[in-house]
Design an enzyme around this catalytic site. Structure first.
Site, short mmCIF file in Angstrom:
data_model
loop_
_atom_site.label_atom_id
_atom_site.label_comp_id
_atom_site.label_asym_id
_atom_site.label_seq_id
_atom_site.Cartn_x
_atom_site.Cartn_y
_atom_site.Cartn_z
CE LYS A 21 1.06 4.99 2.15
NZ LYS A 21 2.26 5.50 1.41
NE ARG A 96 -1.60 3.35 -3.50
CZ ARG A 96 -0.74 2.68 -2.71
NH1 ARG A 96 -1.17 1.92 -1.75
NH2 ARG A 96 0.53 2.79 -2.88
NE ARG A 135 9.79 0.64 0.30
CZ ARG A 135 8.54 1.04 0.12
NH1 ARG A 135 7.83 1.49 1.14
NH2 ARG A 135 8.01 1.03 -1.09
NE ARG A 168 7.24 -2.43 -2.32
CZ ARG A 168 6.29 -1.60 -1.92
NH1 ARG A 168 6.06 -1.42 -0.63
NH2 ARG A 168 5.56 -0.94 -2.80
NE ARG A 179 5.38 2.26 -5.91
CZ ARG A 179 6.38 2.02 -5.04
NH1 ARG A 179 7.60 1.76 -5.47
NH2 ARG A 179 6.12 2.01 -3.75
P1 ADP Z 1 5.33 3.81 2.75
O1 ADP Z 1 4.70 2.66 3.49
O2 ADP Z 1 4.59 5.10 2.95
O3 ADP Z 1 5.58 3.51 1.30
P2 ADP Z 1 7.69 3.15 4.36
O4 ADP Z 1 7.15 3.16 5.74
O5 ADP Z 1 7.98 1.84 3.73
O6 ADP Z 1 6.78 4.06 3.38
O7 ADP Z 1 9.01 4.05 4.37
C1 ADP Z 1 9.76 4.26 3.17
C2 ADP Z 1 11.26 4.28 3.51
O8 ADP Z 1 11.56 5.42 4.28
C3 ADP Z 1 11.74 3.07 4.33
O9 ADP Z 1 13.02 2.75 3.89
C4 ADP Z 1 11.75 3.61 5.78
O10 ADP Z 1 12.71 2.93 6.58
C5 ADP Z 1 12.11 5.07 5.57
N1 ADP Z 1 11.47 5.99 6.52
C6 ADP Z 1 10.19 5.94 6.99
N2 ADP Z 1 9.94 6.99 7.80
C7 ADP Z 1 11.08 7.72 7.83
C8 ADP Z 1 11.47 8.93 8.50
N3 ADP Z 1 10.61 9.61 9.27
N4 ADP Z 1 12.72 9.38 8.32
C9 ADP Z 1 13.60 8.72 7.51
N5 ADP Z 1 13.30 7.57 6.86
C10 ADP Z 1 12.06 7.08 7.02
P1 AMP Z 2 2.28 -0.12 -1.42
O1 AMP Z 2 2.81 -1.34 -0.74
O2 AMP Z 2 1.24 0.58 -0.63
O3 AMP Z 2 3.38 0.81 -1.88
O4 AMP Z 2 1.54 -0.63 -2.74
C1 AMP Z 2 2.26 -1.33 -3.74
C2 AMP Z 2 1.41 -1.44 -5.01
O5 AMP Z 2 0.23 -2.22 -4.73
C3 AMP Z 2 0.90 -0.13 -5.58
O6 AMP Z 2 1.85 0.52 -6.41
C4 AMP Z 2 -0.33 -0.62 -6.37
O7 AMP Z 2 0.06 -1.22 -7.59
C5 AMP Z 2 -0.87 -1.70 -5.46
N1 AMP Z 2 -1.84 -1.13 -4.48
C6 AMP Z 2 -1.69 -1.05 -3.13
N2 AMP Z 2 -2.77 -0.50 -2.57
C7 AMP Z 2 -3.62 -0.19 -3.57
C8 AMP Z 2 -4.89 0.42 -3.64
N3 AMP Z 2 -5.52 0.87 -2.54
N4 AMP Z 2 -5.48 0.55 -4.85
C9 AMP Z 2 -4.89 0.09 -5.96
N5 AMP Z 2 -3.67 -0.48 -5.98
C10 AMP Z 2 -3.03 -0.61 -4.80
#
Ligand code: ADP
Ligand code: AMP
Length: 242
Positions: A21, A96, A135, A168, A179
């Site tokens: 995302k 969420r 990541r 992270r 999660r």
């Molecule tokens: P989210 O925001 O949904 O938690 P991220 O955008 O941070 O996910 O992506 C999670 C991990 O996967 C990161 O390390 C990113 O570089 C990698 N990633 C994202 N999209 C792809 C893809 N289409 N193919 C391979 N790796 C990806």
């Molecule tokens: P994310 O960066 O989207 O992976 O979110 C990291 C963490 O932030 C999650 O595991 C939750 O603890 C908190 N968080 C992010 N967005 C929300 C949401 N919409 N509602 C509740 N907690 C959230």
């Protein structure tokens, strides 16, 4: 010459942690001139600044649980009132829960607005684990990298802003497992919520970053056309073709 008036565009990126995302929201928001509203980034900014909100959110985030709805909804509605949201927003990581989805729907309806589309990134469990395990994230702009799939040009440095990359604390295996469990229990039901509203577009998130981006761009352009049609004709939006 008549100025072209565009209604605001609000889109949601749905999908489990690690689905991509954030990666996609950054590019899409730049392309479409919309802000990226990432609740995870907002919480992390508050933690870095040691605000009351950050201190409250941190305990939940460290455990891989959701921050309570009242805190999260309040933060998002406050963010939406700022002028840079006038053109709309791409929501990343929000809503969420069902309560968050209803609160967003009501807040937009109060301004005669609505969600234009919900792009749901589908990625299997094993791929999510691998992505989150590798990541690296930028402290400056929140951009995501991956040791193998999307490495930065210079190790430890963000390509976009030169910021420092870090892993992270909630990307450790135990918190990731929690999660993903929380996602299935509390967030996945939103697929049905938005399917019932004819807004859900399912996208194969296991394609390359570029191919996912292309699929999302097509879906968002379609949503923008539908929104424009509805705005100009004051008619209900036609359903998204499945
Ligand atoms: P989210 O925001 O949904 O938690 P991220 O955008 O941070 O996910 O992506 C999670 C991990 O996967 C990161 O390390 C990113 O570089 C990698 N990633 C994202 N999209 C792809 C893809 N289409 N193919 C391979 N790796 C990806
Ligand atoms: P994310 O960066 O989207 O992976 O979110 C990291 C963490 O932030 C999650 O595991 C939750 O603890 C908190 N968080 C992010 N967005 C929300 C949401 N919409 N509602 C509740 N907690 C959230």
């Amino acid at each position: 010459m008549v100025a072209r008036v565009e209604p605001p565009l609000y889109c949601i990126l749905l999908g489990p942690p690690g689905a991509g995302k954030g990666t996609q929201a950054i590019t899409l928001s730049q392309d479409l001139g919309l802000i990226r509203l990432s609740t995870g980034d907002l919480f992390r900014e508050n933690i870095a600044k040691q605000t009351d909100l950050g201190l409250r959110a941190r305990a939940y985030m460290d455990r891989g649980e959701l921050v309570p709805d009242d805190v999260t909804i309040g933060m998002v509605l406050e963010r939406l009132r700022r002028p840079d949201c006038a053109a709309g927003a791409i929501f990343d990581g929000f809503p969420r829960t069902a309560a968050q989805a209803r609160a967003l729907e009501n807040a937009l309806a109060a301004c005669e607005e609505g969600i234009a589309c919900v792009l749901d990134l589908e990625v299997s469990h094993d791929v999510l684990i691998e992505r989150l395990g590798g990541r690296w994230m930028c402290r400056g702009c929140g951009a995501s990298y991956h040791v193998s799939y999307h490495p930065p040009t210079v190790a430890g440095k963000c390509d976009e802003c030169g910021g420092e990359l870090y892993q992270r604390p909630d990307d450790n295996p135990e918190t990731v497992a929690n999660r993903l469990r929380v996602y299935v229990e509390q967030t996945e039901p939103l697929q049905q919520f938005y399917r019932e509203r004819n807004l859900l577009v399912v996208i194969d998130g296991e394609q390359s970053i570029e191919d996912v981006q292309q699929a999302m761009r097509v879906a968002m352009e379609l949503a923008r056309s539908r929104r424009l049609f509805q705005f100009n004709t004051r008619r209900a939006m036609p359903p998204i073709p499945q």
